[in-house]
Design a protein around this motif. Sequence first.
Motif, PDB file in Angstrom:
ATOM      1  N   ALA A  95       0.871  -1.183   0.000  1.00  0.00           N
ATOM      2  CA  ALA A  95       0.000   0.000   0.000  1.00  0.00           C
ATOM      3  C   ALA A  95       0.908   1.234   0.000  1.00  0.00           C
ATOM      4  N   PHE A  96       0.720   2.078  -0.987  1.00  0.00           N
ATOM      5  CA  PHE A  96       1.511   3.298  -1.121  1.00  0.00           C
ATOM      6  C   PHE A  96       0.644   4.501  -0.790  1.00  0.00           C
ATOM      7  N   TYR A  97       1.164   5.381   0.055  1.00  0.00           N
ATOM      8  CA  TYR A  97       0.443   6.569   0.491  1.00  0.00           C
ATOM      9  C   TYR A  97       1.073   7.827  -0.082  1.00  0.00           C
ATOM     10  N   SER A  98       0.219   8.813  -0.310  1.00  0.00           N
ATOM     11  CA  SER A  98       0.656  10.134  -0.736  1.00  0.00           C
ATOM     12  C   SER A  98      -0.308  11.150  -0.136  1.00  0.00           C
ATOM     13  N   LEU A  99       0.074  12.425  -0.167  1.00  0.00           N
ATOM     14  CA  LEU A  99      -0.835  13.458   0.305  1.00  0.00           C
ATOM     15  C   LEU A  99      -2.033  13.532  -0.628  1.00  0.00           C
ATOM     16  N   ASP A 100      -3.184  13.853  -0.079  1.00  0.00           N
ATOM     17  CA  ASP A 100      -4.408  13.872  -0.873  1.00  0.00           C
ATOM     18  C   ASP A 100      -4.387  14.958  -1.943  1.00  0.00           C
ATOM     19  N   ASP A 101      -3.863  16.127  -1.610  1.00  0.00           N
ATOM     20  CA  ASP A 101      -3.748  17.181  -2.621  1.00  0.00           C
ATOM     21  C   ASP A 101      -2.708  18.206  -2.195  1.00  0.00           C
ATOM     22  N   ASP A 102      -2.454  19.152  -3.052  1.00  0.00           N
ATOM     23  CA  ASP A 102      -1.397  20.124  -2.796  1.00  0.00           C
ATOM     24  C   ASP A 102      -1.741  21.076  -1.656  1.00  0.00           C
ATOM     25  N   HIS A 103      -3.044  21.240  -1.356  1.00  0.00           N
ATOM     26  CA  HIS A 103      -3.423  22.108  -0.239  1.00  0.00           C
ATOM     27  C   HIS A 103      -2.853  21.578   1.069  1.00  0.00           C
ATOM     28  N   VAL A 104      -2.878  20.280   1.236  1.00  0.00           N
ATOM     29  CA  VAL A 104      -2.338  19.662   2.444  1.00  0.00           C
ATOM     30  C   VAL A 104      -0.835  19.917   2.512  1.00  0.00           C
ATOM     31  N   ARG A 105      -0.145  19.739   1.406  1.00  0.00           N
ATOM     32  CA  ARG A 105       1.300  19.997   1.356  1.00  0.00           C
ATOM     33  C   ARG A 105       1.582  21.447   1.756  1.00  0.00           C
ATOM     34  N   GLN A 106       0.841  22.361   1.195  1.00  0.00           N
ATOM     35  CA  GLN A 106       1.034  23.782   1.513  1.00  0.00           C
ATOM     36  C   GLN A 106       0.795  24.052   2.993  1.00  0.00           C
ATOM     37  N   LEU A 107      -0.231  23.432   3.555  1.00  0.00           N
ATOM     38  CA  LEU A 107      -0.549  23.601   4.970  1.00  0.00           C
ATOM     39  C   LEU A 107       0.610  23.142   5.848  1.00  0.00           C
ATOM     40  N   ILE A 108       1.153  21.971   5.541  1.00  0.00           N
ATOM     41  CA  ILE A 108       2.271  21.422   6.318  1.00  0.00           C
ATOM     42  C   ILE A 108       3.500  22.317   6.180  1.00  0.00           C
ATOM     43  N   LEU A 109       3.811  22.714   4.958  1.00  0.00           N
ATOM     44  CA  LEU A 109       5.010  23.526   4.728  1.00  0.00           C
ATOM     45  C   LEU A 109       4.899  24.912   5.359  1.00  0.00           C
ATOM     46  N   VAL A 110       3.712  25.506   5.330  1.00  0.00           N
ATOM     47  CA  VAL A 110       3.505  26.807   5.977  1.00  0.00           C
ATOM     48  C   VAL A 110       3.660  26.653   7.492  1.00  0.00           C
ATOM     49  N   ALA A 111       3.126  25.569   8.047  1.00  0.00           N
ATOM     50  CA  ALA A 111       3.273  25.321   9.486  1.00  0.00           C
ATOM     51  C   ALA A 111       4.744  25.156   9.851  1.00  0.00           C
ATOM     52  N   MET A 112       5.502  24.463   8.998  1.00  0.00           N
ATOM     53  CA  MET A 112       6.936  24.299   9.254  1.00  0.00           C
ATOM     54  C   MET A 112       7.644  25.651   9.232  1.00  0.00           C
ATOM     55  N   GLU A 113       7.317  26.481   8.282  1.00  0.00           N
ATOM     56  CA  GLU A 113       7.921  27.821   8.207  1.00  0.00           C
ATOM     57  C   GLU A 113       7.586  28.614   9.463  1.00  0.00           C
ATOM     58  N   HIS A 114       6.353  28.497   9.901  1.00  0.00           N
ATOM     59  CA  HIS A 114       5.914  29.227  11.100  1.00  0.00           C
ATOM     60  C   HIS A 114       6.737  28.788  12.314  1.00  0.00           C
ATOM     61  N   THR A 115       6.957  27.495  12.473  1.00  0.00           N
ATOM     62  CA  THR A 115       7.720  27.023  13.623  1.00  0.00           C
ATOM     63  C   THR A 115       9.183  27.432  13.524  1.00  0.00           C
ATOM     64  N   LYS A 116       9.710  27.505  12.316  1.00  0.00           N
ATOM     65  CA  LYS A 116      11.104  27.937  12.142  1.00  0.00           C
ATOM     66  C   LYS A 116      11.288  29.401  12.537  1.00  0.00           C
ATOM     67  N   GLU A 117      10.221  30.188  12.413  1.00  0.00           N
ATOM     68  CA  GLU A 117      10.280  31.583  12.815  1.00  0.00           C
ATOM     69  C   GLU A 117      10.270  31.743  14.327  1.00  0.00           C
ATOM     70  N   GLY A 118       9.941  30.647  15.029  1.00  0.00           N
ATOM     71  CA  GLY A 118       9.945  30.678  16.480  1.00  0.00           C
ATOM     72  C   GLY A 118       8.709  31.272  17.101  1.00  0.00           C
ATOM     73  N   LYS A 119       7.664  31.483  16.299  1.00  0.00           N
ATOM     74  CA  LYS A 119       6.450  32.115  16.810  1.00  0.00           C
ATOM     75  C   LYS A 119       5.484  31.116  17.419  1.00  0.00           C
ATOM     76  N   SER A 120       5.697  29.828  17.204  1.00  0.00           N
ATOM     77  CA  SER A 120       4.741  28.860  17.729  1.00  0.00           C
ATOM     78  C   SER A 120       5.243  28.207  19.014  1.00  0.00           C
ATOM     79  N   ASN A 121       6.409  28.597  19.485  1.00  0.00           N
ATOM     80  CA  ASN A 121       6.938  28.010  20.731  1.00  0.00           C
ATOM     81  C   ASN A 121       6.265  28.696  21.910  1.00  0.00           C
ATOM     82  N   VAL A 122       5.359  27.967  22.526  1.00  0.00           N
ATOM     83  CA  VAL A 122       4.593  28.541  23.636  1.00  0.00           C
ATOM     84  C   VAL A 122       5.192  28.085  24.943  1.00  0.00           C
TER      85      VAL A 122
END
Length: 122
Positions: A95-122
């Motif tokens: 069974a091979f898995y992939s992301l359902d669509d590019d929106h999900v990829r964008q969501l994950i990558l934006v979240a990663m960028e946000h954490t790299k900025e240090g704004k999500s460290n509570v």
Amino acid sequence: MSKKDTCEIYCYDEQKVNRIKDEITNENLGSIAQLFKALADENRAKIAYSLCQDEELCVCDIANIIGASVATTSHHLRTLNKQGIVKYRKEGKLAFYSLDDDHVRQLILVAMEHTKEGKSNV
């Protein structure tokens, strides 16, 4: 909370509040909450991020990446699939898995960028 981060008197913009409440009622925010709930688990977040890096991965690949058993990984993948985050295809016994669509990829990558900025460290 300190006094600086709250209103010192109670008042609100009734027109603005009603407009936003109507928008909230008309949108399916429950689905958004479920999406983030599915990604809130660290292993599921790792799976989603891993799938951002590659077109598709088999369950065994993903299990090795997250350091979990195939059974545990399959459970996480079922959860992600039910939420429309991942999709799968069968090839023989694999069974091979992939992301359902590019929106999900964008969501994950934006979240990663946000954490790299240090704004999500509570």
